[in-house]
Design an enzyme around this catalytic site. Structure first.
Site, short mmCIF file in Angstrom:
data_model
loop_
_atom_site.label_atom_id
_atom_site.label_comp_id
_atom_site.label_asym_id
_atom_site.label_seq_id
_atom_site.Cartn_x
_atom_site.Cartn_y
_atom_site.Cartn_z
N LEU A 138 0.85 -1.02 -0.02
CA LEU A 138 0.06 -0.02 0.01
C LEU A 138 0.92 1.32 -0.09
O LEU A 138 1.94 1.17 0.73
CB LEU A 138 -0.91 -0.03 1.40
CG LEU A 138 -2.04 -0.93 1.53
CD1 LEU A 138 -2.44 -0.88 2.56
CD2 LEU A 138 -3.06 -0.91 0.13
N ASP A 139 0.59 2.23 -0.70
CA ASP A 139 1.33 3.46 -0.69
C ASP A 139 1.45 3.94 0.89
O ASP A 139 0.60 3.82 1.52
CB ASP A 139 0.50 4.72 -1.51
CG ASP A 139 0.78 4.27 -3.01
OD1 ASP A 139 1.38 3.54 -3.44
OD2 ASP A 139 -0.37 5.04 -3.74
N THR A 140 2.31 4.64 0.92
CA THR A 140 2.66 5.33 2.33
C THR A 140 1.47 6.28 2.82
O THR A 140 1.23 6.04 4.22
CB THR A 140 3.77 6.35 2.20
OG1 THR A 140 4.98 5.47 2.08
CG2 THR A 140 4.15 7.07 3.57
#
Length: 297
Positions: A138-140
């Site tokens: 997942l993106d930051t």
């Protein structure tokens, strides 16, 4: 500390705090960094603890003896992330093969090149006192459901399911702009490691195919819409780039053109449903699909 020795420090990545050099005498990493870069002992210890020190392209977490003429790469300005969470409480399911985490926003889902410690994979591994393996990302700035493997076999099987597109991943988002007219959205993403990611509605040879489906949408405020999204392919920043291309950037996502603020170190995007096969069983996990109004006023 030993006598100061002049070294040639490479400029590649210098503006980001990345420094390259060959040491001209053997010694401990701490001695070489003190002599070559003038870092104090506390700075050196912090960089080692974070995993921001490389010698001959190998990350070093401890102060060890290094031979002369070794190649150093030092990330002197590592990105930092808040890890002050009760990590065990964020685990929503666990068995002998994997666990499912409710990932907080503002944290990478795996170690980065300049920070091995401050990420959800390492922190969850430390909390459970066992090694975990990455299965997807997942993106930051994105929150929500993520799976970590306890065995290499499960990680391999999960990745096969990703390739065969038998895993279902659904997201909810708050986006700016008008309601979207299309349910099935297809773009092609430029094959570049840099962000923001560039996408086009026109086919381009070598660009990655991106597909998502808008399952539901509704107005939340005059400026914001709520979307539920079925992610059919999983490219880096895919949802963010595709929605931005359609004039509907995710709330708080300034990298992709958002104008309105959201919570600090977060965008209004959550992985809310995750379905996959585990042996003969179909595993299904879900989180709340709603964003509380106080979160974005």
């Amino acid at each position: 500390m030993s006598q100061i020795v002049k070294v040639s420090i490479g400029s590649q990545g210098f503006e980001y705090g990345v420094k390259h050099f060959y040491n001209q005498k053997s010694g401990l990493i701490s001695e070489i960094l003190f002599d070559s870069l003038g870092l104090n002992p506390n700075q050196i210890l912090e960089l080692l603890n974070l995993g921001a020190v490389y010698v001959n392209n190998r990350r070093h977490l401890h102060d060890i003896q290094i031979n002369i003429n070794s190649l150093f790469r030092i990330h002197t300005k590592p990105r930092r992330y808040n890890c002050d969470y009760n990590w065990k409480s964020l685990i929503i399911y666990e068995n002998e093969d994997f666990l499912v985490l409710n990932k907080p926003s503002g944290l990478p889902s795996h170690p980065s090149v300049d920070n091995f410690i401050e990420n959800t994979l390492t922190q969850t591994s430390l909390a459970r006192n066992l090694p975990l393996f990455i299965t997807h990302r997942l993106d930051t700035l994105t929150a929500g459901l993520i799976v970590y493997a306890k065995t290499n076999q499960f990680a391999k099987n999960f990745n096969i399911q990703i390739q065969e597109r038998t895993i279902e991943k659904k997201y909810v988002a708050l986006v700016e702009g008008q309601l979207l007219s299309s349910k099935k959205i297809i773009h092609y993403m430029e094959p570049s490691p840099r962000a923001p990611k560039k996408v086009s509605e026109n086919f381009t040879e070598g660009w990655a195919f991106c597909e998502l489906e808008i399952l539901n949408q509704k107005k939340r405020t005059p400026d914001l819409n709520w979307l539920k999204i079925n992610l059919l392919t999983g490219r880096t920043h895919q949802i963010r780039a595709q929605l931005s291309n359609l004039g509907a950037p995710v709330l708080g996502d300034f990298l992709y053109g958002a104008k309105l603020k959201y919570l600090p170190n977060a965008i209004a995007l959550r992985a809310c449903e995750l379905d996959f096969n585990w042996g003969s069983q179909r595993m299904k996990f879900n989180l709340s699909e709603e964003f509380e109004f106080y979160e974005f006023i």
